[in-house]
Design an enzyme around this catalytic site. Structure first.
Site, PDB file in Angstrom:
ATOM      1  N   MET A  38      -9.289  -3.085   3.129  1.00 16.27           N
ATOM      2  CA  MET A  38     -10.352  -2.079   3.254  1.00 16.27           C
ATOM      3  C   MET A  38     -10.030  -1.131   4.417  1.00 16.27           C
ATOM      4  SD  MET A  38     -13.850  -3.730   1.968  1.00 16.27           S
ATOM      5  CE  MET A  38     -14.427  -4.422   3.498  1.00 16.27           C
ATOM      6  N   GLY A  44      -3.355  -8.389  11.754  1.00 17.85           N
ATOM      7  CA  GLY A  44      -3.567  -9.357  10.667  1.00 17.85           C
ATOM      8  C   GLY A  44      -3.140  -8.774   9.324  1.00 17.85           C
ATOM      9  N   HIS A  45      -3.607  -7.554   9.047  1.00 18.53           N
ATOM     10  CA  HIS A  45      -3.187  -6.879   7.814  1.00 18.53           C
ATOM     11  C   HIS A  45      -1.655  -6.719   7.799  1.00 18.53           C
ATOM     12  CE1 HIS A  45      -7.346  -4.986   8.305  1.00 18.53           C
ATOM     13  NE2 HIS A  45      -7.420  -5.507   7.093  1.00 18.53           N
ATOM     14  N   GLN A  69     -18.966  -4.962  -3.016  1.00 17.70           N
ATOM     15  CA  GLN A  69     -19.096  -6.218  -2.278  1.00 17.70           C
ATOM     16  C   GLN A  69     -20.101  -6.115  -1.122  1.00 17.70           C
ATOM     17  OE1 GLN A  69     -14.804  -6.262  -1.374  1.00 17.70           O
ATOM     18  NE2 GLN A  69     -15.333  -6.733   0.739  1.00 17.70           N
ATOM     19  N   GLN A 167      -5.815 -16.100   5.327  1.00 16.40           N
ATOM     20  CA  GLN A 167      -6.610 -17.327   5.473  1.00 16.40           C
ATOM     21  C   GLN A 167      -7.889 -17.059   6.269  1.00 16.40           C
ATOM     22  OE1 GLN A 167      -6.356 -20.253   4.102  1.00 16.40           O
ATOM     23  NE2 GLN A 167      -8.069 -21.105   5.278  1.00 16.40           N
ATOM     24  N   GLN A 172     -12.733 -16.428   0.303  1.00 19.25           N
ATOM     25  CA  GLN A 172     -12.155 -15.394  -0.557  1.00 19.25           C
ATOM     26  C   GLN A 172     -10.861 -15.905  -1.197  1.00 19.25           C
ATOM     27  OE1 GLN A 172     -12.234 -11.050   0.298  1.00 19.25           O
ATOM     28  NE2 GLN A 172     -10.175 -11.398   1.047  1.00 19.25           N
ATOM     29  N   SER A 205     -11.396  -6.091  11.298  1.00 20.70           N
ATOM     30  CA  SER A 205     -11.782  -4.683  11.436  1.00 20.70           C
ATOM     31  C   SER A 205     -13.152  -4.594  12.094  1.00 20.70           C
ATOM     32  CB  SER A 205     -11.824  -4.014  10.060  1.00 20.70           C
ATOM     33  OG  SER A 205     -10.606  -4.222   9.389  1.00 20.70           O
TER      34      SER A 205
HETATM   35  P1  AMP Z   1      -9.972  -6.577   4.750  1.00 12.22           P
HETATM   36  O1  AMP Z   1      -9.413  -5.224   5.044  1.00 12.22           O
HETATM   37  O2  AMP Z   1     -10.861  -7.103   5.826  1.00 12.22           O
HETATM   38  O3  AMP Z   1     -10.557  -6.673   3.371  1.00 12.22           O
HETATM   39  O4  AMP Z   1      -8.729  -7.567   4.760  1.00 12.22           O
HETATM   40  C1  AMP Z   1      -7.623  -7.362   3.910  1.00 12.22           C
HETATM   41  C2  AMP Z   1      -6.788  -8.606   3.915  1.00 12.22           C
HETATM   42  O5  AMP Z   1      -6.339  -8.879   5.235  1.00 12.22           O
HETATM   43  C3  AMP Z   1      -7.584  -9.846   3.457  1.00 12.22           C
HETATM   44  O6  AMP Z   1      -6.764 -10.636   2.629  1.00 12.22           O
HETATM   45  C4  AMP Z   1      -7.898 -10.530   4.755  1.00 12.22           C
HETATM   46  O7  AMP Z   1      -8.078 -11.930   4.624  1.00 12.22           O
HETATM   47  C5  AMP Z   1      -6.639 -10.218   5.564  1.00 12.22           C
HETATM   48  N1  AMP Z   1      -6.917 -10.372   6.984  1.00 12.22           N
HETATM   49  C6  AMP Z   1      -7.962  -9.850   7.671  1.00 12.22           C
HETATM   50  N2  AMP Z   1      -7.929 -10.271   8.957  1.00 12.22           N
HETATM   51  C7  AMP Z   1      -6.850 -11.062   9.073  1.00 12.22           C
HETATM   52  C8  AMP Z   1      -6.276 -11.812  10.150  1.00 12.22           C
HETATM   53  N3  AMP Z   1      -6.827 -11.819  11.366  1.00 12.22           N
HETATM   54  N4  AMP Z   1      -5.156 -12.527   9.911  1.00 12.22           N
HETATM   55  C9  AMP Z   1      -4.596 -12.540   8.675  1.00 12.22           C
HETATM   56  N5  AMP Z   1      -5.078 -11.859   7.626  1.00 12.22           N
HETATM   57  C10 AMP Z   1      -6.194 -11.137   7.811  1.00 12.22           C
END
Ligand code: AMP
Length: 315
Positions: A38, A44-45, A69, A167, A172, A205
């Protein structure tokens, strides 16, 4: 929206562009990795993207704040949108570049329209029953339906070889694995470990909502989960089942040491695959310890909701 541009990466806005690109990859027999996000990208991303670059010939990242969502009272409008800096982040991988960023248009992703008001929604949605209702699903009953729906749409368009999730969003991951299994999607789901700030706070985020002081103090969340994990490792060394209640009381004790104004929504110990609540943890099964809590937002009377988890691996 102004047309997003990148110096080095193709930015696709339409489904047709993605389909045409995917078809060329298919003709070249290339493996395609897909990282749905998103936006408001952080390390992390990037760890998901880095893994996809390693595993695949081509990598495509999507950036789309998925309205389906969010509930009407949630933060769809205020969710951080930082497309220009996200593109810069995606351009900064050194050894290998990603191939494309997909920034879809809401009208194409939801041809029947989309409102966050469940009663007024029209069209096709995907629910993954049995693992969407507990934990996060209690406070966010439409959340995983929205996630499963948007990922189904992305899988239909991108048709990746591998799809990457973190994770950090443990439930999810379970929902997506079941989605792929039950709807017979031809894709491999890869789960990457949670990346954390130096104080242990899971990168998110939504951490942008926190003041530097609260952000620093939020290290107590992971500290308490880790304390639960350590107690579990000590107790399970005998090979006997471990009481979830004992671990939860221990973790709540560690949480209570913080002076931050937090409200605990849940702290749960669940079966790692079914997400059923566990009274006892069998070492050969392991468990997921997960939590959600709220803390004050910076410069506002509202609260930010944070989630985190640790896995107790089966022995
Ligand atoms: P989001 O943009 O929050 O929808 O996240 C996109 C992807 O990045 C999802 O699969 C999240 O689980 C993953 N993600 C978000 N934060 C982290 C993190 N701190 N470590 C690893 N993956 C992450």
């Amino acid at each position: 929206m102004a047309k997003p541009t990148s110096k080095t990466i193709q930015v696709f806005r339409s489904l047709q562009q993605v389909r045409d690109w995917r078809h060329q990859c298919y003709l070249r027999k290339e493996k395609v990795g897909f990282v749905p996000t998103m936006g408001a990208l952080h390390a992390g991303h990037c760890s998901l993207v880095a893994q996809s670059l390693k595993d695949n010939d081509r990598t495509v990242v999507s950036i789309f704040v998925n309205p389906s969502q969010f509930a009407p009272h949630e933060d769809l409008e205020s969710y951080p949108r930082t497309l220009d800096s996200d593109l810069e982040v995606l351009e900064s991988f050194e050894d290998k570049q990603i191939d494309a960023v997909f920034v879809p248009m809401k009208s194409e992703m939801f041809p029947s329209g989309i409102t966050t008001d469940l009663a007024k929604q029209r069209g096709a949605f995907v629910s993954v029953l049995g693992c969407s209702e507990q934990l996060e699903g209690v406070k966010r009953p439409q959340f995983f339906r929205g996630v499963a729906t948007i990922i189904t749409k992305f899988l239909n368009v991108v048709k990746p070889t591998n799809i990457y999730f973190g994770q950090k969003d443990a439930q999810q991951c379970v929902v997506i694995k079941n989605l792929v299994k039950d709807l017979l999607f031809d894709v491999i789901v890869k789960i990457m470990p949670t990346l954390r700030e130096p104080n242990g706070l899971a990168m998110s985020s939504r951490n942008a909502y926190l003041s530097p002081e609260v952000r620093e103090k939020c290290g107590f969340i992971f500290k308490s989960l880790e304390a639960g994990k350590q107690l579990y490792e000590k107790e399970s060394a005998t090979g006997r089942s471990v009481s979830s209640d004992v671990l939860i009381q221990h973790m709540k004790g560690v949480m209570s040491e913080t002076d931050i104004d937090f409200e605990l929504e849940y702290l749960a110990i669940s079966h790692p695959d079914t997400l059923d609540n566990l009274d006892f943890i069998r070492p050969e099964v392991g468990a997921l310890i997960s939590t959600a809590l709220t803390v004050p937002k910076q410069d506002s009377n509202e609260r930010a909701r944070l989630i985190d988890n640790v896995l107790l691996a089966p022995i």
